[in-house]
Write a protein that holds these residues in place. Sequence first.
Motif, short mmCIF file in Angstrom:
data_model
loop_
_atom_site.label_atom_id
_atom_site.label_comp_id
_atom_site.label_asym_id
_atom_site.label_seq_id
_atom_site.Cartn_x
_atom_site.Cartn_y
_atom_site.Cartn_z
N GLU A 333 -23.91 18.63 0.72
CA GLU A 333 -23.45 19.79 -0.05
C GLU A 333 -22.71 20.79 0.85
O GLU A 333 -21.65 21.32 0.48
CB GLU A 333 -24.63 20.49 -0.73
CG GLU A 333 -25.30 19.69 -1.83
CD GLU A 333 -26.23 18.61 -1.27
OE1 GLU A 333 -26.47 18.64 -0.04
OE2 GLU A 333 -26.68 17.76 -2.05
N GLN A 336 -19.31 19.39 1.83
CA GLN A 336 -18.38 19.44 0.69
C GLN A 336 -17.85 20.86 0.47
O GLN A 336 -16.67 21.05 0.16
CB GLN A 336 -19.09 18.93 -0.57
CG GLN A 336 -18.17 18.68 -1.75
CD GLN A 336 -17.95 19.92 -2.59
OE1 GLN A 336 -18.79 20.81 -2.61
NE2 GLN A 336 -16.83 19.97 -3.28
N ARG A 337 -18.70 21.87 0.65
CA ARG A 337 -18.26 23.25 0.46
C ARG A 337 -17.26 23.68 1.53
O ARG A 337 -16.36 24.48 1.27
CB ARG A 337 -19.47 24.18 0.48
CG ARG A 337 -20.34 24.10 -0.77
CD ARG A 337 -21.64 24.85 -0.59
NE ARG A 337 -21.42 26.27 -0.36
CZ ARG A 337 -21.30 27.19 -1.31
NH1 ARG A 337 -21.36 26.80 -2.59
NH2 ARG A 337 -21.10 28.46 -1.04
#
Length: 348
Positions: A333, A336-337
Amino acid sequence: MIGSRRRSQSTTNVWPGYVDALSALLMLVIFMLLVYVVCQLYLSQTLSDRDNQLARLSAQLNELPELLGLEQSKTEALENQIVRLQDDYSTSLKRNDQLIEQLESNREQLMRQTASVEAQAEQLARMEEAVGEKDQISASQQAMILQLSNQIVSLREQLRQIASALELQQQMTDEKEQELEQVSRRLNTLLAERVNQLQQYQSEFFARLRDILAGNENVRIVGDRFLLPSELLFASASAELGEEGRQELDKLADLLLDVSSRIPDDVDWILRIDGHTDMLPINTQRFPSNWELSTARAVAVVRYLATEGVPERRMAAAGFGEFFPVADGTSPEALQRNRRIELKLTDR
């Protein structure tokens, strides 16, 4: 007879079943008709509301040319005023430089004359001291003393005149400095108005872009920047725009062209496109590091927007690699950010 009666009693009566089936079919047809009528009514109401909204939007669009004309007139007046103020400011600066040079020249001249007077006064003092040692003074010495005394009086008068001129010059310099301060304040006020105008267009661009991208849950807003995930625009380890990314950039280009058409030419604005990657290193022939990948992605966005009509001089592309993350850690996560394209409308 007995056999015939038995056969008639054993025969099954099927008509009640048919009647029940037909009744159920009829009720189903009636229910479908009711659903159809309700849908038609709801659709008619929706279309009516949409027509009313379109009528209101058309009225607002008709008002926009008038508002734009007024805004252009105000902008032209402000531009002319700024040009005049800049000319006055430049003239005042030149005049102030000339006055400062003249003041310095007068000061140097005064210093030289003061030094000369002091030297002559010292010579006269030595002569008076020498004369005091003698009982008698010759006529030539008396004439020299009188001449030197007259020169001292003349020099003192010149010093007084120079001091008066310097005082007047200082007064004129103070007045010019006050004028320059007033011109600076007026220029600062106009520049502040221009900044406020840009902030208004930034707010409009920000709000409308937020509405356009509201349906995409992956798009994030941080301060005055829009963060688009790289996966929305590019494939992994690639700087080639995908079809979905082109569609999103088409929306951005239309909005940017609409907003920029109403920004005055003297408001120096740009759209910053910043590329960012995650912390995982890349080492390919085309992208030896994350620097090249992030920069190539930002440039790809700029080039595509340019093909859609956005002026190239109003855009800037920059690549930051992995060095400015928005999420900590190495989880999927967080990675991806951090893989993102940032958009910001700002001044140059």
